[in-house]
Design a protein around this motif. Sequence first.
Motif, PDB file in Angstrom:
ATOM      1  N   GLY A  61      13.459  -1.895   8.892  1.00  0.00           N
ATOM      2  CA  GLY A  61      12.782  -1.799  10.341  1.00  0.00           C
ATOM      3  C   GLY A  61      11.526  -0.769  10.136  1.00  0.00           C
ATOM      4  N   LEU A  62      11.463   0.071   9.267  1.00  0.00           N
ATOM      5  CA  LEU A  62      10.323   0.848   8.929  1.00  0.00           C
ATOM      6  C   LEU A  62       9.186   0.191   8.469  1.00  0.00           C
ATOM      7  N   ALA A  63       9.388  -0.727   7.802  1.00  0.00           N
ATOM      8  CA  ALA A  63       7.969  -1.458   7.110  1.00  0.00           C
ATOM      9  C   ALA A  63       7.191  -1.853   8.348  1.00  0.00           C
ATOM     10  N   ASP A  64       8.109  -2.593   9.482  1.00  0.00           N
ATOM     11  CA  ASP A  64       7.302  -3.187  10.924  1.00  0.00           C
ATOM     12  C   ASP A  64       6.625  -2.125  11.465  1.00  0.00           C
ATOM     13  N   ARG A  65       6.878  -0.747  11.161  1.00  0.00           N
ATOM     14  CA  ARG A  65       6.232   0.231  11.941  1.00  0.00           C
ATOM     15  C   ARG A  65       4.869   0.779  11.359  1.00  0.00           C
ATOM     16  N   ILE A  66       4.756   0.123  10.090  1.00  0.00           N
ATOM     17  CA  ILE A  66       3.738   0.796   9.439  1.00  0.00           C
ATOM     18  C   ILE A  66       2.319  -0.263   9.633  1.00  0.00           C
ATOM     19  N   PRO A  67       1.183   0.200  10.130  1.00  0.00           N
ATOM     20  CA  PRO A  67       0.081  -0.796  10.389  1.00  0.00           C
ATOM     21  C   PRO A  67      -0.195  -1.566   9.083  1.00  0.00           C
ATOM     22  N   ALA A  68      -0.531  -2.915   9.447  1.00  0.00           N
ATOM     23  CA  ALA A  68      -1.081  -3.901   8.094  1.00  0.00           C
ATOM     24  C   ALA A  68      -2.135  -3.136   7.302  1.00  0.00           C
ATOM     25  N   THR A  69      -3.043  -2.321   7.790  1.00  0.00           N
ATOM     26  CA  THR A  69      -4.091  -1.796   7.340  1.00  0.00           C
ATOM     27  C   THR A  69      -3.641  -0.683   6.180  1.00  0.00           C
ATOM     28  N   GLU A  70      -2.499  -0.338   6.367  1.00  0.00           N
ATOM     29  CA  GLU A  70      -2.244   0.851   5.469  1.00  0.00           C
ATOM     30  C   GLU A  70      -1.669   0.261   4.216  1.00  0.00           C
ATOM     31  N   TRP A  71      -1.116  -0.972   4.180  1.00  0.00           N
ATOM     32  CA  TRP A  71      -0.425  -1.513   2.811  1.00  0.00           C
ATOM     33  C   TRP A  71      -1.752  -1.798   1.803  1.00  0.00           C
ATOM     34  N   GLN A  72      -1.371  -1.710   0.778  1.00  0.00           N
ATOM     35  CA  GLN A  72      -2.108  -1.674  -0.412  1.00  0.00           C
ATOM     36  C   GLN A  72      -1.433  -2.820  -1.645  1.00  0.00           C
ATOM     37  N   LEU A  73      -2.195  -3.737  -2.043  1.00  0.00           N
ATOM     38  CA  LEU A  73      -1.711  -4.746  -2.830  1.00  0.00           C
ATOM     39  C   LEU A  73      -1.784  -4.109  -4.383  1.00  0.00           C
ATOM     40  N   HIS A  74      -0.872  -4.113  -5.129  1.00  0.00           N
ATOM     41  CA  HIS A  74      -0.899  -3.756  -6.591  1.00  0.00           C
ATOM     42  C   HIS A  74      -0.229  -4.616  -7.396  1.00  0.00           C
ATOM     43  N   ASN A  75      -0.649  -4.923  -8.388  1.00  0.00           N
ATOM     44  CA  ASN A  75      -0.200  -5.915  -9.384  1.00  0.00           C
ATOM     45  C   ASN A  75       0.682  -5.139 -10.235  1.00  0.00           C
ATOM     46  N   CYS A  76       1.855  -5.571 -10.700  1.00  0.00           N
ATOM     47  CA  CYS A  76       2.782  -5.023 -11.631  1.00  0.00           C
ATOM     48  C   CYS A  76       2.896  -5.747 -12.946  1.00  0.00           C
ATOM     49  N   GLY A  77       1.948  -6.625 -13.104  1.00  0.00           N
ATOM     50  CA  GLY A  77       2.070  -7.331 -14.510  1.00  0.00           C
ATOM     51  C   GLY A  77       2.625  -8.691 -14.341  1.00  0.00           C
ATOM     52  N   PRO A  78       2.513  -9.415 -15.366  1.00  0.00           N
ATOM     53  CA  PRO A  78       2.912 -10.769 -15.369  1.00  0.00           C
ATOM     54  C   PRO A  78       4.280 -11.143 -15.048  1.00  0.00           C
ATOM     55  N   GLY A  79       4.876 -12.263 -14.499  1.00  0.00           N
ATOM     56  CA  GLY A  79       6.239 -12.332 -14.260  1.00  0.00           C
ATOM     57  C   GLY A  79       6.535 -13.686 -14.906  1.00  0.00           C
ATOM     58  N   ALA A  80       7.746 -13.899 -14.943  1.00  0.00           N
ATOM     59  CA  ALA A  80       8.022 -15.561 -15.281  1.00  0.00           C
ATOM     60  C   ALA A  80       7.561 -16.388 -14.616  1.00  0.00           C
ATOM     61  N   GLU A  81       7.040 -16.438 -13.118  1.00  0.00           N
ATOM     62  CA  GLU A  81       6.603 -17.174 -12.474  1.00  0.00           C
ATOM     63  C   GLU A  81       5.123 -17.035 -11.908  1.00  0.00           C
TER      64      GLU A  81
END
Length: 96
Positions: A61-81
């Motif tokens: 439920g915590l994730a729903d309380r965090i404004p969308a503008t606070e989230w940052q997209l990060h790439n963790c490398g290539p995956g199988a898909e």
Amino acid sequence: MITAVLDAGVPVGWVTGDEVYGADSGLRDDLEHQRIGYVLAVGCDRRVHVNDGRTLVRVDGLADRIPATEWQLHNCGPGAEGPRDYLWVWITSSPR
């Protein structure tokens, strides 16, 4: 295993672990005491204290309380898909 590495004196800058490690409060305490950064998965039903310990919430439920503008997209490398892109946000919490 992580504690054995730390006890052996292997230089460690940070630690990651799955939900098994994330459920180990002793490991988190050890890492914090040794000032080692960490990212440990926790179960969605885990409760954490936020707001300087005043509010106890489930992490799913915590994730729903965090404004969308606070989230940052990060790439963790290539995956199988394809690329492993994850949204991250920094919060201060206490699992107790």
